[in-house]
Design a protein around this motif. Structure first.
Motif, mmCIF file in Angstrom:
data_model
loop_
_atom_site.group_PDB
_atom_site.id
_atom_site.type_symbol
_atom_site.label_atom_id
_atom_site.label_comp_id
_atom_site.label_asym_id
_atom_site.label_seq_id
_atom_site.Cartn_x
_atom_site.Cartn_y
_atom_site.Cartn_z
ATOM 1 N N GLU A 207 -10.996 -3.544 7.652
ATOM 2 C CA GLU A 207 -10.273 -4.807 7.774
ATOM 3 C C GLU A 207 -10.721 -5.555 9.022
ATOM 4 O O GLU A 207 -10.794 -6.771 9.044
ATOM 5 C CB GLU A 207 -8.758 -4.551 7.850
ATOM 6 C CG GLU A 207 -8.171 -4.025 6.548
ATOM 7 C CD GLU A 207 -7.856 -2.540 6.621
ATOM 8 O OE1 GLU A 207 -7.176 -2.127 7.581
ATOM 9 O OE2 GLU A 207 -8.295 -1.791 5.715
ATOM 10 N N GLU B 143 -3.477 -4.133 18.077
ATOM 11 C CA GLU B 143 -4.634 -3.499 17.431
ATOM 12 C C GLU B 143 -5.886 -3.658 18.287
ATOM 13 O O GLU B 143 -6.699 -2.735 18.412
ATOM 14 C CB GLU B 143 -4.863 -4.111 16.035
ATOM 15 C CG GLU B 143 -3.809 -3.656 15.021
ATOM 16 C CD GLU B 143 -3.886 -4.410 13.695
ATOM 17 O OE1 GLU B 143 -3.678 -3.778 12.640
ATOM 18 O OE2 GLU B 143 -4.153 -5.650 13.712
ATOM 19 N N GLU C 128 -8.193 0.879 6.282
ATOM 20 C CA GLU C 128 -6.923 1.241 5.657
ATOM 21 C C GLU C 128 -5.832 1.453 6.705
ATOM 22 O O GLU C 128 -5.085 2.435 6.673
ATOM 23 C CB GLU C 128 -7.083 2.512 4.809
ATOM 24 C CG GLU C 128 -8.032 2.281 3.635
ATOM 25 C CD GLU C 128 -8.305 3.567 2.876
ATOM 26 O OE1 GLU C 128 -7.476 4.471 2.932
ATOM 27 O OE2 GLU C 128 -9.393 3.634 2.229
ATOM 28 N N GLY C 129 -5.782 0.554 7.681
ATOM 29 C CA GLY C 129 -4.750 0.588 8.699
ATOM 30 C C GLY C 129 -5.018 1.527 9.858
ATOM 31 O O GLY C 129 -4.334 1.480 10.873
#
Lengths: 242, 242, 242, 242, 242, 242
Positions: free
Chosen positions: A187, A216, A171-172
């Motif tokens: 993800e 990221e 969720e980020g």
């Protein structure tokens, strides 16, 4: 960035880790690793022989196998012995464990011996391949020390620590040491294996949904490095207590 | 840093790449990829059905298989059909190809269809899994366009480009697009899969000998990004020529 | 007798045949055979060893394998590597190819070597086993000539040509060189393998529906003999051009 | 042309043939065929179901399996049940038996039933596949008659006789019905399957050494035709005695 | 205790038993055992070699295999050769047969030889594993006598008789030598293997439904002992007639 | 009769036995059994479905699987997942465990559910199949009680206790609960499974060397009965402590 983890765990925190050394009686070295609810039994056996492709090459070999008990998972998993072949996933994992441990083992110093490391998951709550590597290093360390003490080896073939951890984006939010429910919803999922001297042995990053950015990636690698440092501290502490 | 590559290739240069579209008559889309001496046939078939776990979920599936002809390699390889199981390596590669293509495919837009991509290596001189991904994207693109032209799909499920390249460190030098002899001698080997919008789909980096540093990792990732940009330009050129 | 064949082909006409020699870089000899829409890659490798049952017998061995790429067929075929065993059809064909080539090879002149011939069907439109034999002979011829030129053999073990063709009866009409749609509808199907000196190596005739008469057999054999003569002329022409 | 056969058998003579009908208690029809020292048990079972590809097609199916007891041969043969797959030879033979019997069976008249014919070789002295076909016809005939008598079938699906024999050239001499030692030494080996009305169902001729000429082929076919006529007479006699 | 058995057989009576010696031509010793409707072919072959684990140990080995023809059973059984592995039942039985015969064989007196005993069930009506043991002993006896007569062995390795029988409790009544329908309905099922001198080699008792009491066990053992004595008398009679 | 056992154990004494209940988090019931140095993990899972042969029969099913970790044994055992089939020994054992537990389970009271019991040997020092049965009963008991407490079952399907023990004759002395070294050297080996009400579920007695007499059998059965009584007491104690 306000993800809620089980037991109020912080995003950059490992789950509680413990190692029970020599849990098995007949292996040359064995460790029961507990990382959160994940439990892996790592055991080392040594044979005075090498596979055919290494005959008369003056070096040894190290290989790993990985298995999961049928009742280790939330829903019972079919026993692999009753299908024809280990699944692709099993083969990927055991090749990864083997490469990771060989990266810090001097196969020439090992002599004409084969080290077999079995990593059997008794209970699976995410991160089993990483826990296998971290635990396998300890079991290998016990076995190598014994060979040295018995005078069978003059120099310890183990040159450095190895440990591994998973990181991911859920969720980020970048998270360290995913448990099963986090891993199922992430993800991006990344397994990182490092040596004690800070080098990378293996990076396996996979975008499960959207691709991940360079930034990221950098965040995840920093998180992994921090977690691995803590795991190696734990490896050192348990060996020191012996 | 003065490594000599075959045909005086520069360290940061790709091998010559070409794509022959629709080389096969019966596939929905096919491409014969040639990258240096590596030749891979990528072919797409489409079934009006989905695997059991997706029944009535309103989405399709995409899966890949990878094979190597026995005489593709320097020394003949045993045909897998005569052993009991695909090797671990084959399974790893076909899972990687499938994940990479699914990362840019809208499985809901695909409807209740299964896309099967076969990547068969006719000649192997390194980089076969990456060439498979780059070529599979083209074969998939041809097949998806056809489904749209035939009015079977209202929107093209392919959302972005995907391409892949290998990078590595050989005798201390970072190199792009390793051939077989370079791959056999590299210290670090990394396969990178990226999308057209610059995101990472997969990073698989492995230290074959010594562990690699964070700085080496950064250099390799930059090299991969540059190579993948060139491969996507080639994908676009060959589609434009149609 | 007024059957209509594709491209207005006459009942007693072969499809267009072409051979691309040395299509593969690493095989000792290789040929890409195209016969109509059928494409088969034939490749020869040679090992300096013989199977156990020929140890110390002063002779060599020749064996063949046959495969079909999944996307070679009108509808994709399941990859054999993922089932447990080669199908009965595959085994029948590879035994036939091996016997046919051994019939014109002096295994004693070959010395203690094993010749492996791989015939892989890239595209299948009928007659793949016969095209495999005709092409395998050319690939073998290239490989044997090379061994002679390199001084490894003093006499060429290949004593004669071998080629093969299918014949059949479709809607009452005897036809030469059946394509897939003809083969699927024929009443009688026959594969004939002959040597350059006009002898039969193998005759496999099967009534798919009604049994066939002695007169029909004679007509089919004459048709096959004519087609094989043409195929051998093509073999000779392509070798002469080298 | 003065070859000496066991028991002073003439070149054009069959070995003594006998059939024991309904040797097995639970099969729908069974025959123990003895041809010289070759003994084959043929048994027929019938299921009220058809394989998936024939569902709702309004016709039945007939299939055969072939096996050999380990101690049937001069030297004990490894039991196939303990290897992974039936050998290529076994598969070739059971496909041949199935095709031969289907050639004289009206699968529509059979209705939605599957006939399974098992041919198990108890003792092997050459010609086992031909004896299997000749015996399977008798077992099938018994089973079909029973279905008619029980009122389950209104018309007998068996339209004609089928029988098979091997012929070959040994030391230049054309011989009928080869035993094992002749078969092991023959130059050309041919299995011929014919119907009662004189048509050919299958011809499989193989040159083991030198290729065979057209004239030799004609001689062998005549010899086979004569032997098959005698075998069908024997089939008729044993049925008449019931 | 008033159970009705087929053919008015008494509760404590064996079915009619007969042995046809040397039924097979190529085995070293063979017996066709008929016990009621159960028919088992037992055949012995001898190899001048031992398995790896007995190399240079100065003793031989004896092993057994068990199979069932597909049409031996009331409803046709799937041929094991087409599945991947012998079933658990098959393996249990062949291990039992091997152990039973080894119990009366002096493996040192056998020298460096391997005895293979094949027990193939031609027709199955209960008690096939026991009939296999009783018959295998006879086939082994024939083979051992021959080796002695040929001067290959100086002492007969067979030290005693072995025979086996099933007993069980059906509707509360203890029965000797169960047939298939009795075996399918029994509450307790026991296989007993004994030597000529009255010792037990194997007792396998299983409660299919309710557990059995100590008194029931005693009754069954007495019944088995009586039946085995009769079977050994039959073994002796048929050998004496030779 | 003066045999010396490890830790001065008496001939008729069990090894120390302990049970850790609910050792696994995801199983419906689990027990870690320790009997001397033998450690077995027994775990129960329950599916709301039955195998095909029980569909719509209004009853459930219970089945067991048995495995051994590679490093459980004195010398590492090859992992079964990498061979094609579970060994005969494994299949024998898991069939025995399943039968034993079914003997005390009311499958109708279970409803349309399948109980799967996994017995995985973590450490093997003899008696693993018996410890599996004794432990499986406890794991099953935990799982059944839970189903009753959750209101999913109205009556507990478990009707009685089951436990098992091995007995044997070593150097002429009858011993209870053999460890690995005793088991390897015993003349007679017997596994006995009994219910709480004193009935026999299974007796498997095997003479490894000389046959055993009726008197020896009686002694062994008495020894087993005494040991099983003690094991059931231990089962009751640990359940009472919950």
């Amino acid at each position: 960035m306000s993800i809620h983890r089980l037991h109020k765990r912080a995003a950059q925190a490992l789950r509680p880790v413990s190692f029970e050394l020599d849990w098995l009686r007949y292996a040359e070295g064995s460790v029961l690793v507990t990382q959160g609810e994940t439990k892996v039994m790592c055991a080392v056996s040594i044979e005075d022989d090498v596979p055919g492709f290494l005959k008369d090459k003056g070096q040894g070999w190290l290989t790993a196998e990985y298995g999961m008990l049928p009742q280790a998972t939330h829903t019972r998993t079919k026993r692999e012995s009753q299908s024809i072949k280990p699944s692709g996933r099993t083969q990927e994992i055991q090749r990864l464990i083997g490469r990771s441990l060989r990266a810090v083992t001097d196969l020439h110093a090992l002599g004409s011996r084969t080290v077999r490391i079995d990593c059997d998951v008794l209970q699976a709550d995410g991160g089993t391949r990483c826990a296998s590597i971290t635990g396998a290093w300890l079991a290998l360390s016990l076995a190598m020390s014994r060979l040295c003490q018995q005078g069978e080896l003059t120099a310890n073939p183990l040159r450095d620590h190895v440990a591994a951890v998973s990181v991911g984006i859920v969720e980020g939010a970048p998270l360290l040491d995913l448990d099963y429910s986090e891993d199922s919803n992430c993800e991006t999922d990344m397994n990182v294996v490092m040596t004690g001297s800070g080098g990378f042995v293996e990076i396996q990053g996979t975008a499960e949904g959207a691709a991940f950015s360079r930034q990221e990636l950098d965040t995840l690698l920093a998180l992994a490095q921090q977690g691995i440092t803590q795991l190696m501290d734990a490896q050192k502490r348990v060996l020191a207590k012996q």
